[in-house]
Motif scaffolding. Structure first.
Motif, PDB file in Angstrom:
ATOM      1  N   GLY B 104       0.858  -1.178   0.000  1.00  0.00           N
ATOM      2  CA  GLY B 104       0.000   0.000   0.000  1.00  0.00           C
ATOM      3  C   GLY B 104       0.888   1.220   0.000  1.00  0.00           C
ATOM      4  O   GLY B 104       1.973   1.204   0.586  1.00  0.00           O
ATOM      5  N   SER B 105       0.447   2.291  -0.656  1.00  0.00           N
ATOM      6  CA  SER B 105       1.269   3.500  -0.630  1.00  0.00           C
ATOM      7  C   SER B 105       0.382   4.733  -0.639  1.00  0.00           C
ATOM      8  O   SER B 105      -0.685   4.750  -1.244  1.00  0.00           O
ATOM      9  CB  SER B 105       2.238   3.520  -1.810  1.00  0.00           C
ATOM     10  N   ALA B 106       0.833   5.744   0.062  1.00  0.00           N
ATOM     11  CA  ALA B 106       0.135   7.025   0.094  1.00  0.00           C
ATOM     12  C   ALA B 106       1.151   8.077   0.464  1.00  0.00           C
ATOM     13  O   ALA B 106       2.186   7.778   1.067  1.00  0.00           O
ATOM     14  CB  ALA B 106      -1.002   7.009   1.114  1.00  0.00           C
ATOM     15  N   SER B 107       0.871   9.331   0.103  1.00  0.00           N
ATOM     16  CA  SER B 107       1.875  10.348   0.367  1.00  0.00           C
ATOM     17  C   SER B 107       1.842  10.772   1.829  1.00  0.00           C
ATOM     18  O   SER B 107       0.775  10.997   2.396  1.00  0.00           O
ATOM     19  CB  SER B 107       1.682  11.563  -0.546  1.00  0.00           C
ATOM     20  N   GLY B 108       3.012  10.833   2.417  1.00  0.00           N
ATOM     21  CA  GLY B 108       3.138  11.204   3.823  1.00  0.00           C
ATOM     22  C   GLY B 108       3.608  12.635   3.954  1.00  0.00           C
ATOM     23  O   GLY B 108       3.246  13.490   3.152  1.00  0.00           O
ATOM     24  N   TYR B 109       4.448  12.895   4.939  1.00  0.00           N
ATOM     25  CA  TYR B 109       4.893  14.249   5.251  1.00  0.00           C
ATOM     26  C   TYR B 109       5.904  14.727   4.222  1.00  0.00           C
ATOM     27  O   TYR B 109       5.844  15.851   3.764  1.00  0.00           O
ATOM     28  CB  TYR B 109       5.513  14.234   6.646  1.00  0.00           C
ATOM     29  N   VAL B 174      -7.567   6.010  10.244  1.00  0.00           N
ATOM     30  CA  VAL B 174      -6.598   6.420  11.262  1.00  0.00           C
ATOM     31  C   VAL B 174      -7.281   7.436  12.162  1.00  0.00           C
ATOM     32  O   VAL B 174      -7.875   8.389  11.673  1.00  0.00           O
ATOM     33  CB  VAL B 174      -5.347   7.031  10.611  1.00  0.00           C
ATOM     34  N   VAL B 175      -7.242   7.198  13.455  1.00  0.00           N
ATOM     35  CA  VAL B 175      -7.877   8.133  14.381  1.00  0.00           C
ATOM     36  C   VAL B 175      -6.809   8.764  15.263  1.00  0.00           C
ATOM     37  O   VAL B 175      -5.701   8.254  15.382  1.00  0.00           O
ATOM     38  CB  VAL B 175      -8.938   7.433  15.259  1.00  0.00           C
ATOM     39  N   LYS B 176      -7.162   9.870  15.865  1.00  0.00           N
ATOM     40  CA  LYS B 176      -6.227  10.616  16.701  1.00  0.00           C
ATOM     41  C   LYS B 176      -5.711   9.742  17.839  1.00  0.00           C
ATOM     42  O   LYS B 176      -6.419   8.867  18.333  1.00  0.00           O
ATOM     43  CB  LYS B 176      -6.951  11.837  17.283  1.00  0.00           C
ATOM     44  N   HIS B 177      -4.466  10.007  18.234  1.00  0.00           N
ATOM     45  CA  HIS B 177      -3.827   9.181  19.245  1.00  0.00           C
ATOM     46  C   HIS B 177      -4.708   9.046  20.493  1.00  0.00           C
ATOM     47  O   HIS B 177      -5.196  10.030  21.024  1.00  0.00           O
ATOM     48  CB  HIS B 177      -2.485   9.799  19.641  1.00  0.00           C
ATOM     49  N   GLY B 178      -4.915   7.821  20.928  1.00  0.00           N
ATOM     50  CA  GLY B 178      -5.664   7.586  22.159  1.00  0.00           C
ATOM     51  C   GLY B 178      -7.159   7.505  21.981  1.00  0.00           C
ATOM     52  O   GLY B 178      -7.882   7.381  22.967  1.00  0.00           O
ATOM     53  N   SER B 179      -7.660   7.549  20.730  1.00  0.00           N
ATOM     54  CA  SER B 179      -9.111   7.504  20.584  1.00  0.00           C
ATOM     55  C   SER B 179      -9.565   6.305  19.749  1.00  0.00           C
ATOM     56  O   SER B 179     -10.622   6.330  19.157  1.00  0.00           O
ATOM     57  CB  SER B 179      -9.634   8.800  19.969  1.00  0.00           C
ATOM     58  N   LYS B 180      -8.752   5.243  19.710  1.00  0.00           N
ATOM     59  CA  LYS B 180      -9.159   4.043  18.980  1.00  0.00           C
ATOM     60  C   LYS B 180     -10.264   3.322  19.748  1.00  0.00           C
ATOM     61  O   LYS B 180     -10.117   3.014  20.920  1.00  0.00           O
ATOM     62  CB  LYS B 180      -7.948   3.127  18.788  1.00  0.00           C
ATOM     63  N   SER B 196       1.251   8.601  10.077  1.00  0.00           N
ATOM     64  CA  SER B 196       0.321   7.543  10.469  1.00  0.00           C
ATOM     65  C   SER B 196      -0.842   7.478   9.495  1.00  0.00           C
ATOM     66  O   SER B 196      -1.263   6.405   9.063  1.00  0.00           O
ATOM     67  CB  SER B 196      -0.237   7.806  11.866  1.00  0.00           C
ATOM     68  N   LYS B 197      -1.347   8.656   9.138  1.00  0.00           N
ATOM     69  CA  LYS B 197      -2.498   8.683   8.229  1.00  0.00           C
ATOM     70  C   LYS B 197      -2.118   8.138   6.860  1.00  0.00           C
ATOM     71  O   LYS B 197      -2.931   7.490   6.198  1.00  0.00           O
ATOM     72  CB  LYS B 197      -3.027  10.114   8.097  1.00  0.00           C
ATOM     73  N   ALA B 198      -0.886   8.408   6.439  1.00  0.00           N
ATOM     74  CA  ALA B 198      -0.441   7.900   5.140  1.00  0.00           C
ATOM     75  C   ALA B 198      -0.450   6.371   5.153  1.00  0.00           C
ATOM     76  O   ALA B 198      -0.868   5.734   4.189  1.00  0.00           O
ATOM     77  CB  ALA B 198       0.954   8.426   4.821  1.00  0.00           C
ATOM     78  N   VAL B 199       0.007   5.782   6.265  1.00  0.00           N
ATOM     79  CA  VAL B 199       0.021   4.325   6.373  1.00  0.00           C
ATOM     80  C   VAL B 199      -1.408   3.790   6.264  1.00  0.00           C
ATOM     81  O   VAL B 199      -1.696   2.879   5.480  1.00  0.00           O
ATOM     82  CB  VAL B 199       0.655   3.888   7.717  1.00  0.00           C
TER      83      VAL B 199
END
Lengths: 218, 224, 348
Positions: B104-109, B174-180, B196-199
């Protein structure tokens, strides 16, 4: 270089040309794209240095061998074809030896073809000198380039990752200086080495001569 | 020099002859280098692929490449057809299907983040994550393969198909840290949200395309 | 550029007023910075004190070392390195390890100032060069925040302060939570960007927020800036232009999307905008000199700050905005040369 009316250099002097007097990185400041881009680790720097040396040696040797039969109108075209050939060969060789190194160096292997050092050596030295002298000079230049790359690569790896050749030097708590593995780090370290090199040269000259000025090229 | 006729002037003839000779010589050099290294390069690529797949599918000892197209799945080979997804089937020593790996691939930072994820057909879940290539900020973005809490997201990330079998029942998010809250959510790394969102996006895009084509044909893979 | 040492001379009229030297200006800037530094120590305790002292000492030591290397005169007495050190310390988070602060101080003077030829020749604000260097080198440490007014701040240090040189500082999120209840570890700007929570103007004015050591109290910074402006040690147009442009840009955005963008007051008071506008953008060596140029320069910084905050990956944009403004300053000067009296063209 053999300048008419001047005593030709001995082979040792010819070899030392590239390492000290005309070091491609520290004195001529040539081939800066690979120097800045792939010097993030010692292994990458050494691989790049060896690859460039290989291309330099093979292509200048071939240029020197055919220097008397190539008409001067097409000499640059000939040199480019020869250099491109050896770059392609080295590209295959690196992929065959280590895929990890191949991927780390990326497009910069192919970009050896436009490294100014190689065309510069072919035109300025190999086309006017016999094969043995050319080979010695090319080896010196290649060694000088490799030393320059390694000087940058080792500092950037030590500060940027706390490692040398992938071996951790300072234990797990080392704080990496992230900037050193980013592009600005390459400029900082190169600047620091140029400073040191010029300072050493001036001291060796025995007088506070003018700082050697070097402009960056391709 | 293309198709330049042999001109009478000797200098031109010499030029053409020199270039032709040098080009021929160089051509021979390149071809022989290519032939000489071909087997080693192929073997290297194979080893690198196996290493990557075995890392995300523990227990696998062999791997086969496939492509999934609209008509079904077929072993990879030759020029890949349009609209196909490449994936890898990993088998254990007894020859049983251990899992599926796909990219899988997506653009990150900084640049595109390419990851390899493992999908377990029995559990209908994503069970492993490996990074193929990324240029994210060291110390921040590279947490996607060093941060144990982040990697724990991929121990059993829900990826079952909906009733119609054309899409994931719950898109991977992908959700914000700590809200899974749900098994199909990925808990982002605090401070490395973009990476993280890119992954997550890379996995979701790939799984949405691959799994609906793959699921009906799993027996074909097991039969191999 | 070095100031003359003060001495008392008694003479008969006519008196010629001695022009204000570099040293006088610099000493007054240091004076104006002291209340801000004192307030930061009051908020963050011993660690902030150690941080400010370390950053300043590192700058002074580097300046002295560079003086010796260059064989030039000792320039410590012009106070400029002291200002750089203090400003640098004020822009760092209070929990910043001291060894990293020393690296920042070295980078500030060596890279930001000495390489360009010393005071007056530097293109960029040295303190910001130092901060930019450590921002790139230690991105985690420079975004680790601690709560203000921790109860034991005058008796103990923040655990990260005395990290051994070259070592990673320990994780202090547990410590920070224990020190002050309900501490989130995010600056007001970060909370706005990622959680859409706005801090109140009262909190921002008084400094009861999480931030770098010296950027918390907008009120105090303004007061110190007013003192300098009143004594004409800084060009009042620059802070006015920076803050005005930032407020206008923020207002325009809020007008276009009230639910997405915060009000101008928040933009002005949060983060390092106030400190940057008053003390850093006004650095004489790195800002334009023409009257028109000063306005353009200030406005550029203000607009860029808001743009970086709203659309960039970082939460704070003042540092890069000022550095970009510094880089543009010579160009701005060149295009805003006033007409020489009596001459026909723009440039005589």
């Amino acid at each position: 270089m053999a300048i008419p009316g001047q005593q030709p250099l001995s082979h040792l002097e010819e070899f030392m040309e590239g390492i000290w007097k005309q070091n491609p990185v520290f004195v001529m400041v040539l081939g800066m794209c690979p120097v800045l881009a792939v010097s993030v680790s010692a292994v990458n720097a050494l691989s790049m240095g060896v690859a460039t040396t290989f291309v330099l040696l093979c292509s200048t040797l071939l240029v020197s061998l055919i220097r008397n039969v190539v008409p001067k109108e097409v000499r640059i075209a000939t040199y480019i074809v020869i250099i491109a050939t050896f770059v392609t060969v080295v590209d295959y060789l690196i992929a065959a030896i280590s895929l990890a190194v191949y991927e780390a160096l990326g497009a910069f292997i192919q970009l050896i073809v436009v490294n100014c050092i190689i065309l510069g050596r072919a035109e300025a030295h190999a086309s006017k000198n016999p094969p043995l002298r050319t080979a010695v000079n090319a080896l010196g230049m290649g060694a000088g380039f490799t030393i320059g790359l390694f000087a940058l690569g080792s500092v950037r790896e030590i500060l940027g990752a706390g490692k040398l050749f992938g071996v951790a030097l300072f234990g797990p708590d080392f704080q990496p200086w992230v900037v050193m593995v980013l592009p600005p780090g390459g400029f900082f370290v190169l600047g620091a080495w140029l400073l040191l090199f010029n300072w050493l040269k001036n001291r060796a000259a025995g007088s506070a001569g003018k700082l050697a000025e070097g402009g960056a090229h391709g | 020099m293309n198709g330049a006729p042999a001109v009478v002037a000797t200098s031109s003839r010499a030029m053409v002859a020199t270039l032709a000779l040098v080009a021929t010589l160089c051509g021979i050099l390149i071809v022989s280098a290519y032939q000489g290294t071909l087997s080693a390069v192929t073997a290297n690529k194979r080893v690198a692929l196996e290493r990557a797949v075995f890392k995300v599918v523990p227990g696998a000892v062999s791997v086969k490449e496939f492509v999934a197209g609209p008509a079904g799945i077929a072993p990879a080979g030759g020029v890949p057809a349009k609209d196909t997804v490449k994936f890898y089937a990993a088998y254990d020593a007894a020859g049983a299907l251990k899992g599926i790996a796909a990219e899988g691939s997506a653009s990150g930072y900084a640049d595109v983040v390419r990851v390899l994820y493992a999908w377990d057909p029995a559990r209908q879940a994503i069970t492993g994550l490996g990074v193929i290539a990324m240029r994210e900020t060291p110390g921040i973005g590279d947490k996607i393969y060093t941060d144990a809490a982040f990697l724990a997201n991929f121990e059993a990330l829900d990826a079952r198909l909906d009733a119609s079998g054309t899409a994931l029942a719950n898109p991977i998010r992908v959700v914000k840290h700590g809200s899974k809250r749900n098994p199909w959510e990925i808990d982002a790394i605090s401070g490395a949200t973009v990476t993280s969102k890119a992954v997550g996006r890379g996995i979701n895009d790939s799984a949405q395309r691959l799994l609906p084509r793959l699921a009906p044909n799993l027996d074909q893979l097991r039969g191999n | 550029m070095t100031g003359k040492s003060p001495r008392i001379e008694l003479r008969a009229a006519p008196h010629v007023k001695r022009p204000v030297g570099v040293e006088t200006i610099m000493r007054n800037v240091v004076l104006a910075l002291l209340p801000i530094a004192a307030f930061s120590v009051w908020q963050y305790g011993l660690s902030a004190l150690a941080l400010l002292v370390t950053a300043t000492l590192a700058c002074l030591a580097t300046e002295r070392w560079v003086n010796r290397l260059a064989g030039g005169p000792n320039t410590l007495s012009d106070w400029s390195a002291t200002i750089t050190g203090l400003l640098l310390g004020l822009t760092l988070p209070p929990s910043f390890p001291l060894w990293m602060a020393a690296v920042a101080g070295f980078a500030a003077i060596a890279l930001g100032k000495a390489l360009f030829g010393g005071l007056g020749h530097n293109v960029f604000n040295p303190a910001l060069v130092g901060r930019a260097f450590v921002q790139a080198a230690f991105p985690v440490s420079i975004t680790t925040w601690v709560p203000a007014y921790a109860p034991d701040r005058f008796t103990s240090f923040i655990p990260t302060t005395f990290t051994l040189p070259f070592m990673t500082p320990p994780d202090i999120s547990a410590w920070a939570k224990a020190a002050v209840d309900g501490f989130t570890g995010a600056t007001p700007l970060a909370r706005w960007k990622f959680e859409n929570l706005l801090a109140t103007p009262a909190d921002l004015l008084s400094g009861a927020v999480t931030a770098s050591a010296g950027e918390t109290s907008a009120l105090l910074i303004l007061a110190c800036g007013l003192y300098l402006a009143a004594r004409r040690f800084l060009d009042w147009r620059i802070p006015v232009a920076v803050l005005g442009a930032a407020a206008l840009t923020a207002w325009a955005f809020q007008f276009a999307g009230p639910e997405r963008y915060p009000d101008p007051a928040f933009v002005l008071l949060s983060g390092g905008l106030m400190l940057g506008a008053v003390f850093m953008a006004t650095d004489m060596a790195t800002s334009p000199v023409t009257p028109k140029g000063v306005w353009i320069y200030g406005a550029t910084i203000g607009v860029l700050t808001v743009m970086i905050r709203y659309f960039g990956g970082l939460t704070e944009g003042v540092m890069y905005a000022i550095l970009i403004g510094n880089a543009l300053a010579p160009l701005i000067d060149q295009y805003t040369q006033p007409r020489v009296f009596g001459a026909r063209g723009r440039r005589a």
